[in-house]
Write an enzyme that holds these catalytic residues in place. Structure first.
Site, PDB file in Angstrom:
ATOM      1  N   HIS A 365       0.795  -1.228   0.000  1.00 52.60           N
ATOM      2  CA  HIS A 365       0.000   0.000   0.000  1.00 52.60           C
ATOM      3  C   HIS A 365       0.828   1.279   0.000  1.00 52.60           C
ATOM      4  O   HIS A 365       0.266   2.361   0.109  1.00 52.60           O
ATOM      5  CB  HIS A 365      -0.919   0.033   1.224  1.00 52.60           C
ATOM      6  N   LYS A 557      -9.498  13.556   4.408  1.00 53.15           N
ATOM      7  CA  LYS A 557      -8.561  12.433   4.433  1.00 53.15           C
ATOM      8  C   LYS A 557      -7.634  12.637   5.615  1.00 53.15           C
ATOM      9  O   LYS A 557      -7.674  13.679   6.276  1.00 53.15           O
ATOM     10  CB  LYS A 557      -7.778  12.322   3.128  1.00 53.15           C
ATOM     11  N   ARG A 558      -6.794  11.641   5.891  1.00 58.47           N
ATOM     12  CA  ARG A 558      -5.812  11.805   6.952  1.00 58.47           C
ATOM     13  C   ARG A 558      -4.978  13.054   6.689  1.00 58.47           C
ATOM     14  O   ARG A 558      -4.668  13.361   5.541  1.00 58.47           O
ATOM     15  CB  ARG A 558      -4.890  10.586   7.040  1.00 58.47           C
ATOM     16  N   LYS A 563      -0.369  14.648   1.365  1.00 63.24           N
ATOM     17  CA  LYS A 563      -1.728  14.865   0.860  1.00 63.24           C
ATOM     18  C   LYS A 563      -2.005  16.351   0.603  1.00 63.24           C
ATOM     19  O   LYS A 563      -2.984  16.715  -0.018  1.00 63.24           O
ATOM     20  CB  LYS A 563      -2.758  14.286   1.831  1.00 63.24           C
ATOM     21  N   THR A 665      -9.246   6.119  -2.298  1.00 58.92           N
ATOM     22  CA  THR A 665     -10.614   5.672  -2.605  1.00 58.92           C
ATOM     23  C   THR A 665     -11.598   6.816  -2.409  1.00 58.92           C
ATOM     24  O   THR A 665     -12.707   6.770  -2.940  1.00 58.92           O
ATOM     25  CB  THR A 665     -11.022   4.465  -1.731  1.00 58.92           C
ATOM     26  N   LYS A 669     -15.207   7.825  -4.368  1.00 57.62           N
ATOM     27  CA  LYS A 669     -16.483   8.085  -3.692  1.00 57.62           C
ATOM     28  C   LYS A 669     -17.066   9.425  -4.114  1.00 57.62           C
ATOM     29  O   LYS A 669     -18.274   9.555  -4.374  1.00 57.62           O
ATOM     30  CB  LYS A 669     -16.277   8.044  -2.176  1.00 57.62           C
TER      31      LYS A 669
END
Length: 820
Positions: A365, A557-558, A563, A665, A669
């Site tokens: 991952h 998100k985290r 990110k 993901t 969504k």
């Protein structure tokens, strides 16, 4: 199987049967009446009525697998972010409206009953949510599967925001029990730690190993049913709870030393006490290693018991079991299966290794070396002495197979590839162990799988080319459209039928409606109502009014530097500065929403949360910009909050540094629910662009190859800062304390990382492209017809990203399981 027309209150699927069963559980199981019952009692009564319907299906499913000698998939994961289950269970049983009516007949409020459920605290983020989607898809496709995990007493922390800072509080999701699970008192196994490995020869001269003088813990099983979508299949998630193996120390207890008597029990139970917060940086705590082996040992013992009920020939294990390790955390399954086969079943090394390497598979991952587990050999040797011996032997035999060609030295290549690193403090590289011991190794998007073979595992890809494959991640349409966006799902079903719920490719039929004005109007009204509902939630929980007609620009998100939540808040500052300079500017109003948790020890991520909240405080209280710009950080992100935010989004922020997000993901969504994506060419964004078309997604930023080129030629963020006047002002405001005048140097670590520490995540490199692309977003949004056409096409093109497709790929490429 019970008939759907039966009025039996325990099995009937009509309103009368459910109403009676709920009432009976409230009265006879919980000993409550309408005067003494609480929302929690009402919720538990509904759960027990649903469980009554699941039990027959659950038992029948497991009996059919046994009778057919089905090959089982054992999915091993340290995390399962399953969220709330009530809606999911009712939808998959096909009785959501029936139960809602029964609840209302009893004078109760369906939404209040549903809200009484706590999110199960079993995961951190994407890894755990992916595992939950896969469980749903395996049951829906009828794959004989069982998920194994740990029943953490405390899940990922609850997040409060105090003075703009994240404050962690215990997630006590189990404080009132968990009615969706069934404890299995007879399903318990001894898990061993410490001790030493001894060897002795038998009369034939064969060497036997024994693991002795161990400290033992008991793993106790709790099962949660996982129903497929309206197909009467019920698989399950089996979670292990750590309990004491030996009970009280009666001698201490009889001498009056109660604390000593229970101290060891409490230490043993700590193994399943708390979920480790994941911050994408490996930290080698002993308790974490204990958790990983605890999961692996209990699960493999359970799988072997199930196998040996029907088979005595151990060579049949690969025909009957496919073990999938979700990330490196369960990769101890490789030495554990070897230990079981050799030490307990008496096999020699070669047949044991052949079985192991045909049975176990590993999903990678991450491409970030700092996130790959590398356990100190000293720690591993102390905790798991027999496994360390086996890992050493796997490593030795593997190194003997490595051939060297070209300029590279044999020692250099072997040092790079060996499982136990050759350094001052030797470490066990769990990713390397996974590759050497697995049948298949898969990445989770086309880009990630390609980079995995080209970068961190390039030598292994050359050595084992047949092992590597790709399975792009997916999401379950049951939860992420049918459940969380019911109005849109009904609009879709009214126009193309409801087969899309189990065959998401059917959404392609929506293409013809993308330019249809009537369909567009309905689509637009549903999006507005979803935005109004989220605005109501924000007003209720945060006391802030947001405009549902503004662009809902969402990043959830985290919180992590790669990110790049930082880049999004810097864009908000740039918009703020433009409005301050020209308050009458004709701009589309925008509401920028963030949510996500930072790992408790991740100082920079927590500072980013503080920055977002400090910027929000200034912007939201400035009358010059009030109608046109709002920024909010929604606390305590969870699956349930995502279910509110995703259907309301107009714009989905997927802006990670290219090459650092394995898949994502959330991007799937959002698009499935009619949001347009602004993103880099990273992870599954690339495949989303392939599906929706370049004209229906907003792509910006340096690619993986461009980043490599920039770094190789010398990256100078200071020059970008000096040359871009708008960017310079944003960075200066952060640095000089414009948003925190009381502590002007608070955000210096952020600006130092950008300017003097190399801007590792390329925020400044991508900033100008990002805000120019955001201008394009705004211009597109002003054209309602064109925007909605793009949004509908995004929904129509999401069929590829169903987790049903992912599971079909696993069955075909990795597990060797035939499904219809």
């Amino acid at each position: 199987m019970p008939s759907d027309t039966s009025h039996n209150p325990r099995t009937g699927m009509d309103v009368d049967a459910f109403r009676e069963d709920i009432h009976q559980h409230l009265h006879y199981t919980l000993a409550k009446d309408k005067f003494s019952s609480t929302e929690w009692d009402h919720y538990r009564s509904v759960v027990m009525a649903v469980m009554d319907r699941l039990h027959d299906r659950w038992i029948n499913t497991q009996q059919s697998y046994y009778a057919q000698k089905s090959k089982r998939v054992y999915y091993l994961s340290m995390e399962y972010l399953i969220g709330r289950l009530m809606d999911n269970m009712l939808i998959n049983l096909g009785v959501q409206d029936v139960v809602a009516e029964a609840i209302e007949d009893l004078g109760l409020d369906y939404d209040k009953v549903r809200e009484a459920e706590a999110d199960a605290g079993l995961g951190n983020g994407g890894l755990g949510r992916l595992a939950a989607c896969f469980l749903d898809s395996m049951a829906t496709l009828g794959v004989p599967a069982l998920g194994y995990g740990i029943r953490y007493d405390y899940g990922i922390f609850d997040q409060d925001i105090e003075n703009g800072w994240q404050v962690e509080k215990p997630d006590m999701w189990l404080q009132y029990g968990y009615p969706w699970s069934v404890v299995r008192p007879k399903k318990k196994y001894r898990v061993r730690f410490y001790g030493e490995a001894t060897a002795h020869e038998d009369s034939n001269g064969r060497l036997h190993f024994d693991w002795v003088n161990t400290h033992n813990v008991t793993a106790l099983a709790y099962d949660t049913p996982i129903p497929g979508y309206q197909n009467d299949v019920v698989n399950h998630l089996r979670l292990w709870k750590a309990t004491s193996d030996e009970g009280f120390d009666l001698k201490s207890f009889n001498q009056g030393d109660y604390i000593d008597a229970v101290r060891n029990n409490l230490l043993e139970e700590n193994i399943s006490r708390v979920l480790y917060p994941n911050d994408k940086v490996f930290k080698g705590q002993e308790l974490r290693l204990k958790q990983e082996y605890f999961l692996v040992s209990a699960s493999l013992q359970d799988a072997m018991v199930r196998f040996k009920k029907q088979f005595s020939d151990l060579s049949k294990i690969p025909e009957q079991m496919a073990i999938q390790c979700n990330d490196t955390h369960p990769n101890l399954a490789i030495p554990e299966l070897m230990r079981v086969l050799m030490d307990e079943e008496g096999l020699e090394w070669i047949p044991a290794w052949e079985i192991t390497t045909k049975t176990i598979n590993y999903t990678n991952h991450t491409l970030m070396p700092e996130a790959l587990e590398k356990w100190p050999l000293s720690l591993m040797s102390n905790l798991l002495p027999r496994h360390t011996q086996i890992i050493r032997e796997i490593d030795r035999r593997f190194l003997n197979t490595i051939e060297v060609s070209g300029d590279r030295s044999a020692n250099s290549k072997k040092n790079d590839m060996r499982i136990i690193s050759n350094e001052m403090e030797s470490r066990v590289r769990m990713g390397h162990l996974g590759i050497v011991g697995a049948k298949k190794v898969n990445g989770v998007s086309k880009l990630h799988s390609s980079l995995m073979k080209k970068t961190i595992f390039s030598d292994f890809s050359d050595h084992f080319p047949q092992k590597f494959t790709n399975v792009t991640n997916g999401i379950t349409p049951r939860r992420w459209l049918r459940q969380c966006n019911r109005e849109l799902s009904e609009l879709i079903s009214d126009n193309i039928g409801s087969d899309w719920v189990t065959n998401l490719e059917q959404l392609q039929q929506l293409e013809k409606f993308a330019g249809d004005e009537e369909f567009q109007e309905q689509f637009k009204e549903i999006k507005l109502r979803n935005k109004q509902q989220l605005a109501g939630y924000i007003k209720k929980t945060m006391g802030v009014q947001v405009d549902p007609h503004s662009i809902f620009d969402i990043q959830i998100k985290r919180i992590h530097e790669y990110k790049r939540q930082l880049m999004a808040i810097m864009h908000a500052i740039a918009l703020y500065n433009r409005l301050k300079k020209n308050p009458n500017a004709d701009v589309a109003p925008r509401t920028l929403l963030f949510a996500g948790k930072a790992a408790p020890g991740y100082t920079m991520a927590k500072l980013h949360i503080k920055l977002i909240n400090s910027v929000a405080e200034v912007i939201n209280n400035d009358p010059d910009v009030a109608p046109k710009l709002k920024v909010l950080f929604l606390p305590d992100y969870s699956v349930s909050l995502a279910e509110k935010m995703i259907p309301a989004a107009n714009l989905s922020e997927q802006i990670s540094t290219a090459g650092m997000e394995a898949s994502g993901t959330g991007n799937m969504k959002f698009a499935l629910n009619g949001a347009l994506t602004i993103g880099t060419l990273d992870g599954a964004n690339i495949e989303i662009r392939e599906q929706v078309g370049n004209e229906n997604i907003f792509i910006f930023g340096h690619t993986v190859d461009e980043i490599k080129e920039v770094r190789n030629s010398g990256y100078h963020p200071q020059e970008i800062y000096e040359e871009d006047e708008e960017l310079k002002k944003v960075v200066d405001q952060i640095h000089e304390g414009y948003f925190t005048p009381e502590t002007p140097d608070l955000f210096h670590p952020i600006t130092n990382a950008l300017l003097s520490q190399g801007d590792y995540f390329m925020v400044l490199a991508d900033f100008r492209q990002y805000i120019d692309k955001q201008k394009e977003v705004e211009e597109n949004y002003r054209n309602s017809f064109d925007w909605n056409k793009k949004a509908i096409l995004n929904v129509a093109k999401m069929g590829h990203f169903s987790s049903d497709r992912s599971i079909r790929d696993y069955c075909e490429r990795i597990w060797d399981i035939d499904i219809e």
